[in-house]
Design a protein around this motif. Sequence first.
Motif, PDB file in Angstrom:
ATOM      1  N   LEU A  34       0.319  -1.356   0.196  1.00 51.62           N
ATOM      2  CA  LEU A  34       0.108   0.155  -0.137  1.00 51.62           C
ATOM      3  C   LEU A  34       0.495   1.209  -0.118  1.00 51.62           C
ATOM      4  O   LEU A  34       0.388   2.291  -0.743  1.00 51.62           O
ATOM      5  N   GLU A  35       1.994   1.196   1.123  1.00 52.93           N
ATOM      6  CA  GLU A  35       2.164   2.151   0.339  1.00 52.93           C
ATOM      7  C   GLU A  35       4.564   2.095   1.406  1.00 52.93           C
ATOM      8  O   GLU A  35       4.882   0.894   1.905  1.00 52.93           O
ATOM      9  N   VAL A  36       5.701   2.514   0.181  1.00 53.87           N
ATOM     10  CA  VAL A  36       6.662   2.962   0.842  1.00 53.87           C
ATOM     11  C   VAL A  36       7.316   3.526   1.473  1.00 53.87           C
ATOM     12  O   VAL A  36       7.139   4.977   1.073  1.00 53.87           O
ATOM     13  N   ALA A  43       7.741  -0.636   4.282  1.00 55.64           N
ATOM     14  CA  ALA A  43       6.508  -0.517   3.676  1.00 55.64           C
ATOM     15  C   ALA A  43       5.673  -1.087   4.468  1.00 55.64           C
ATOM     16  O   ALA A  43       5.658  -2.388   5.535  1.00 55.64           O
ATOM     17  N   ILE A  44       4.221  -0.690   4.001  1.00 49.93           N
ATOM     18  CA  ILE A  44       2.724  -1.289   4.801  1.00 49.93           C
ATOM     19  C   ILE A  44       1.738  -2.388   3.552  1.00 49.93           C
ATOM     20  O   ILE A  44       2.101  -1.755   2.592  1.00 49.93           O
ATOM     21  N   VAL A  45       1.690  -3.333   3.863  1.00 47.42           N
ATOM     22  CA  VAL A  45       1.624  -4.314   3.349  1.00 47.42           C
ATOM     23  C   VAL A  45       0.233  -4.964   3.572  1.00 47.42           C
ATOM     24  O   VAL A  45      -0.802  -4.909   4.275  1.00 47.42           O
ATOM     25  N   ILE A  67      -9.189   0.433  17.517  1.00 43.20           N
ATOM     26  CA  ILE A  67      -8.770   0.018  15.949  1.00 43.20           C
ATOM     27  C   ILE A  67      -7.909  -1.127  15.272  1.00 43.20           C
ATOM     28  O   ILE A  67      -7.135  -1.055  15.630  1.00 43.20           O
ATOM     29  N   LYS A  68      -7.849  -2.035  14.198  1.00 44.44           N
ATOM     30  CA  LYS A  68      -7.380  -2.992  13.688  1.00 44.44           C
ATOM     31  C   LYS A  68      -6.566  -1.654  12.407  1.00 44.44           C
ATOM     32  O   LYS A  68      -7.315  -1.656  11.875  1.00 44.44           O
ATOM     33  N   GLN A  69      -4.859  -1.978  12.307  1.00 46.20           N
ATOM     34  CA  GLN A  69      -4.773  -1.632  10.898  1.00 46.20           C
ATOM     35  C   GLN A  69      -3.278  -1.902  10.627  1.00 46.20           C
ATOM     36  O   GLN A  69      -2.501  -2.670  11.860  1.00 46.20           O
ATOM     37  N   GLU A  70      -2.946  -1.662   9.804  1.00 46.78           N
ATOM     38  CA  GLU A  70      -1.164  -2.421   9.568  1.00 46.78           C
ATOM     39  C   GLU A  70      -0.176  -1.264   9.812  1.00 46.78           C
ATOM     40  O   GLU A  70      -0.169  -0.626   9.893  1.00 46.78           O
ATOM     41  N   ALA A  71       0.596  -1.967  10.263  1.00 42.54           N
ATOM     42  CA  ALA A  71       1.867  -1.748  10.284  1.00 42.54           C
ATOM     43  C   ALA A  71       2.703  -1.727   9.168  1.00 42.54           C
ATOM     44  O   ALA A  71       3.385  -2.549   8.634  1.00 42.54           O
ATOM     45  N   PRO A  72       4.340  -0.578   9.788  1.00 42.58           N
ATOM     46  CA  PRO A  72       5.191  -0.736   8.600  1.00 42.58           C
ATOM     47  C   PRO A  72       5.744  -2.008   8.569  1.00 42.58           C
ATOM     48  O   PRO A  72       6.340  -2.861  10.289  1.00 42.58           O
ATOM     49  N   ILE A  73       6.694  -2.900   8.343  1.00 38.89           N
ATOM     50  CA  ILE A  73       7.527  -4.575   8.174  1.00 38.89           C
ATOM     51  C   ILE A  73       8.382  -3.635   7.219  1.00 38.89           C
ATOM     52  O   ILE A  73       7.990  -2.934   5.812  1.00 38.89           O
ATOM     53  N   ASN A  77      12.427  -8.303   4.140  1.00 38.98           N
ATOM     54  CA  ASN A  77      11.557  -9.167   4.930  1.00 38.98           C
ATOM     55  C   ASN A  77      10.334  -9.684   3.899  1.00 38.98           C
ATOM     56  O   ASN A  77       9.632 -10.284   3.716  1.00 38.98           O
ATOM     57  N   LEU A  78      10.681  -8.610   2.883  1.00 34.81           N
ATOM     58  CA  LEU A  78       9.955  -8.674   1.993  1.00 34.81           C
ATOM     59  C   LEU A  78      10.311  -9.298   0.836  1.00 34.81           C
ATOM     60  O   LEU A  78      11.622  -9.471   0.274  1.00 34.81           O
TER      61      LEU A  78
END
Length: 112
Positions: A34-36, A43-45, A67-73, A77-78
Motif C-alpha cells: 500500500l505504501e513504501v 513498507a505497509i502491506v 481499531i486494527k490497522q497495518e504496521a510497517p514491515i 522481510n518482503l
Amino acid sequence: MERKYNKQPKLHIRKGDQVKVLAGGSKGQQGKVLEVFPLTRTAIVEKVNMVSKHTRPNAQNTQGGIIKQEAPINISNLQVIDPKSGKGTRIGRKLVDGKLVRIAKKSGEVIK
C-alpha cells in the motif's frame, strides 16, 4: 548503499507490488504493498502485520475505541511474487524498447 545524487535508497519493492512475507509474525502471508517508506526502508502491506491502535473520540470516529490497522514491515522481510508462477522471485532490470523495466529473475516476466 548511499547514492551520490538522489539520497533516497533504491528499493526492489514498489507500491502496488504483490509480495510475500519471509520473516516475522506474519511469515508466509501475501498481500499488496500500500505504501513504501524509502528512508526507513519499510513498507505497509495490505492485511499483514496487523496491530491494535487505541483511538480517542474525534470527528471521524465519534465513539473512539480500538481499531486494527497495518504496521510497517522491513523490506528485507518482503519478496516480490512472480506474476507467472505465483512464487517468490528476485528482481532484475533490463532494457526493453529503450526503457529500463523490472523483470522477475525466475520467469523473465516484466513486472509492472
